[in-house]
Every structure is written in C-alpha cells, then in structure tokens.
Design an enzyme around this catalytic site. Sequence first.
Site, short mmCIF file in Angstrom:
data_model
loop_
_atom_site.label_atom_id
_atom_site.label_comp_id
_atom_site.label_asym_id
_atom_site.label_seq_id
_atom_site.Cartn_x
_atom_site.Cartn_y
_atom_site.Cartn_z
N LYS A 57 0.86 -1.18 0.00
CA LYS A 57 0.00 0.00 0.00
C LYS A 57 0.90 1.23 0.00
O LYS A 57 1.78 1.36 0.85
CB LYS A 57 -0.90 0.00 1.24
N ASP B 146 -2.08 10.43 -6.06
CA ASP B 146 -0.72 10.09 -6.46
C ASP B 146 -0.30 8.63 -6.24
O ASP B 146 0.81 8.24 -6.60
CB ASP B 146 0.27 11.01 -5.75
N ARG C 63 0.78 -5.40 3.18
CA ARG C 63 -0.38 -5.99 3.87
C ARG C 63 -0.56 -7.44 3.41
O ARG C 63 -0.24 -7.77 2.26
CB ARG C 63 -1.66 -5.24 3.51
N ASP D 185 -16.56 -0.20 -0.27
CA ASP D 185 -15.26 -0.59 -0.82
C ASP D 185 -14.28 -0.92 0.31
O ASP D 185 -13.19 -1.44 0.04
CB ASP D 185 -14.67 0.50 -1.73
N ASN D 186 -14.65 -0.63 1.54
CA ASN D 186 -13.80 -0.96 2.67
C ASN D 186 -14.35 -2.14 3.47
O ASN D 186 -14.01 -2.31 4.64
CB ASN D 186 -13.62 0.26 3.59
P1 AMP Z 1 -10.06 5.02 1.05
O1 AMP Z 1 -10.93 6.14 1.49
O2 AMP Z 1 -8.65 5.05 1.57
O3 AMP Z 1 -10.69 3.67 1.27
O4 AMP Z 1 -9.89 5.17 -0.53
C1 AMP Z 1 -10.94 5.23 -1.43
C2 AMP Z 1 -10.39 5.08 -2.83
O5 AMP Z 1 -9.43 6.10 -3.09
C3 AMP Z 1 -9.69 3.76 -3.09
O6 AMP Z 1 -9.96 3.41 -4.41
C4 AMP Z 1 -8.25 4.11 -2.91
O7 AMP Z 1 -7.40 3.24 -3.62
C5 AMP Z 1 -8.19 5.53 -3.46
N1 AMP Z 1 -7.10 6.31 -2.88
C6 AMP Z 1 -6.97 6.78 -1.62
N2 AMP Z 1 -5.84 7.46 -1.46
C7 AMP Z 1 -5.19 7.43 -2.66
C8 AMP Z 1 -3.94 7.96 -3.16
N3 AMP Z 1 -3.12 8.66 -2.39
N4 AMP Z 1 -3.64 7.71 -4.44
C9 AMP Z 1 -4.45 7.01 -5.24
N5 AMP Z 1 -5.62 6.50 -4.84
C10 AMP Z 1 -5.99 6.70 -3.57
MG MG Z 2 -10.29 1.88 0.92
#
Ligand code: AMP
Ligand code: MG
Length: 523
Positions: free
Chosen positions: A121, A133, A191, A268-269
Amino acid sequence: MKFNIKDTFTKELPADPILENYRRPVHACYSYVNPKKTSNPKLVHASPALAKELGISEKDVQSNKFLQIFSGNELVPNTTPYAMCYGGHQFGNWAGQLGDGRAINLFEMEHQNKHWALQLKGAGETPYSRNADGLAVLRSSIREYLCSEAMFHLNIPTTRALSISETGDQVLRDILYSGHPEYEKGAVVCRVAPSFIRFGNFEILMARDDKDTLKKLTDYTINHFFPHIKSGSKEGYIQFFQEVTDRTLEMLIHWQRVGFVHGVMNTDNMSILGLTIDYGPYGWLEGYDEGWTPNTTDSREKRYRYGNQINIGLWNLYRLASSLMPLIEEASPLEAILEGYRDSYEHEYLKMMKSKIGVYSEENKDEDIILINTLEENLHLTETDMTIFFRNLSNIDKETSTKSTFLATVEDAFYSPEELTDHIKEEWNTWFNMYLSRLQREDLSNTERRKRMNLVNPKYVLRNYMAQLAIEAAEKGDYSLVEEMYQLLLKPYEEQKEAEKWFAKRPDWARNKIGCSMLSCSS
Ligand code: AMP
Ligand code: MG
C-alpha cells in the site's frame, strides 16, 4: 528467500488487456501494474509473528532483498503484480469505479497449507488512482501497520501487516484540507490477507451489468475461500451470502467489544471475508460515547459513529445482496438473511456484553437487557474511559463489594471525578446493586470470573495518542516507540507490569490534538 507462489486471482479471472499505466475505466477484475521504484528505502519495522507464518526467516527479514521486495523496488521472479478493480458506496452514495488506487498486489503464496495474498500500500499510481498520487505517508502507514497487528492479537478478524518501510521520497499532503499542503515522508506497508476482495468488487460488476464476470468472481471467491459451499448454483450463492453476513456481523460485534471505530465503512472498505480492512481515520473509544467518530470528514452526519457500525454493516450487506441478485434472481431468500441479521445482532450483542461484565448464565433475558442498557446509559453520564472501566470492573468481589467500594473499583476510568454529582453516584449505586445481585446468582468464583472477563476486556489498546507518539518519534527517525507499541499489543489481554503507563486515560494534551482525537482522510 523463497516463496511458494500460488497465483489464483490473475490465473482465473479476466484481466484488463491494456498494460500501460494510465487512469481509465477498466472492464475486468484487475490490471497488471508494477510498483513504483523508491529512492532510498529503509525498514521501519517488520512483524516477526507474521513473517514466521509466511515462512520468512528472521535473517531474511533483515536482508536487503526483503527491503527491496517489500518497498516495491524488486519483483519476485515469475510474479505479475496487479491492482484490483472495484466500486463502492461512499457515505451512502454510489461512487462508481474506485479500485486499488495505491495498493498493488505482489503475488499469492502458500505456506503450511495457508493461502496468502501480499500487497503493497502506497506503491505508486495504478489505472485506479483517479486524481491522486498512489502514495502513502509515514504517519498513516504506521497507524495501519500497528493497528492491523494489534487487532489480530485482540483475536479480531483483520488483514495483517508484514512490514513498513520509509521510501525516502517526499509526499505532498494537506492534512487539514486547509489549502496548505506540506511535504511528508513517504512509506509503504506490505499488507497480507487470504484475499483483499471487497463488497465493491461485486458491486462494480453489477453496476456494469456484467453478469458473466460477476459469476466468475463469485464462483472464484466461493471455491477458494468458502470451499465447503458448492459454487455455480443458486443455493450455493445464497449460502455464500449467508456466510458473508454472519462473518460481517461477527467482526462488527468484536469492534463494539473493544471500542474500535473504523471511521470509513464505505462498501469498498468491507472485506468479503469479514476482515477488518483499510485502516484510515479509525479510532478507539476513550470516553464511552456511542456518538463518537474519529473521522473529520464525517463530523457532521457521523454516519460511521461507534453506535451506528452494526446498522451500517446491514446497510452495506443490502448493497452486496443487490449485487448478487443477477445470480440469484429472487429477492426473498436474501431478504430473509438480512432480516435474520437483526435477530442475530440482538442475540450476539447481548452475549458479548454479558461476557464483558462476567455474566454467563441464561436467566431472565429482559432483565439482562435492562442491566446492559442501564450500564450503557451510566457510562454516558460523565466521560468514562471504556477500556479502563471494563478491565477494572473484573475486580468487583461478589461477596465483599459494597456501596462504599463500588465506585472506587472503577474510579480510574472517570475523566472528571468532580463531575460525579450525588445524583450520578446514586445512578451508579443502583446499577452496581443490580449487578451484584446478578453476580451472586452466577456459579463462578470471583477469580474464575475475573479470568474470563480479562480475556474479552483488553488491558491495552492502541489509543489514538499512543499511535501519534510513535508517529512523531518515527518522523524524527526514532522507531523505538513503534517497536514498543508493537510489543505491547502482542499481548493486549495480559498484565504487563513494565507497561502500566499505557493503561491510563488519554492525557489532557491529547484531547483535541489532530491525530489524537480527530483524523482526516488525508493519508
Ligand atoms: P479510502 O478512502 O482510503 O478507502 O480510498 C478510497 C479510494 O481512493 C480507493 O480506491 C483508494 O485506492 C483511493 N485512494 C486513496 N488514497 C489514494 C492515493 N493517495 N492515491 C491514489 N488513490 C488513492
Ligand atoms: Mg479503501
């Protein structure tokens, strides 16, 4: 270092035919993509417990090869890293394609008959990175690393973490979303889980009307991770949904038991295996407060507050049920399972709360519900530390405790003892009297009960300020607190004399400090 590579996801499911790494909608289960090279990786920590499970020796963990592989600089021969395609409902709204925007699966492997997927990750851009990014910063990576392992040792289903490395690269982040981004140290976590498939992997296929791939993914998931279920049939899919429902509820009851608030329970989580996944702005209850969420992005609606997690689990299961509808073509069996969730919840929650207070016999259920409800109301009367309260409650003596000693037993849990008015003290007395007479009707001795209570009421959890202290030291290059927390949380239910300072209320300086009380999604 040799891995027994057993890739299944890429072997059995449809791949994105495009190999270039640019952002796009993907009509497949995954895209091939390699991790980004890091300029000067440095190992912050590795989990000896997990390394052993994977058959990686201590010597290998210390090797340069390990660092290069698990920071993304070197590929294991004959492996083809990939990012998964999924969608999701974020804060109640369909968000379309999301996918592994910064997670890259390295490979799957087998060791001692266990199957594992290893993923990085923070390893750089993928076709799913949207406008971000693909990177991760040290602070959020430490939080994910420590908490995954802590949850595992609390006996809570979770993805694991093998290692955390600094990348040597700088990452730009606006922590407070205030328009003032700053550079921070970048990091990568490796992970580990049997699989990282989420509810969202199914949702995206339903949303795109791609029944063929949906069936492939569902059969794949059943064959590999629910092998006792017969795939390919309607009955099998219904049973699969029942088991995902059961596992999800089981995980959520565990969260409630230890006061863990995930913070971003978007679909998605949600792991299809019922594992705690994606440690972002999570937190641990200090003062017991059903309305609390650590996530600043959710501070108005508090959708993902502690007291709402079980409801949200059900809401998310409804989304999964509709995603499986094309395969089952009949709503009533799914509805029956979702209705069953409510009944199981009440039953399982009561059982869990009874175990927290050391009451086991099945007597008058309604009276036990009153006992638990009244306790929860009392915990809200003044700020009361959840972990300390339940841990110390086991010191009640059903033969000798009296009105004059009840409150002394749990007094360390009160943040402002001066707020305990006579009225509040009376409320507590009433509860303790009810509790004491309930204990007196149980067969267990004080010692036996204490022993059992201490197996479900942790003495040590990763309080938000503790993670923050480890982060601040690590940002200055001192990883000793990461190691200290890691060691502490290997045995969260045991007394650790030398660690008594971590069995304490949150210090006052941490009450409103960013990272200690509230967290943003910026990571
Ligand atoms: P999360 O809120 O962390 O579960 O992320 C939601 C979505 O945003 C997922 O598809 C992640 O892979 C994407 N995401 C979160 N942070 C980043 C990042 N810095 N760069 C690219 N994708 C991200
Ligand atoms: Mg996520």
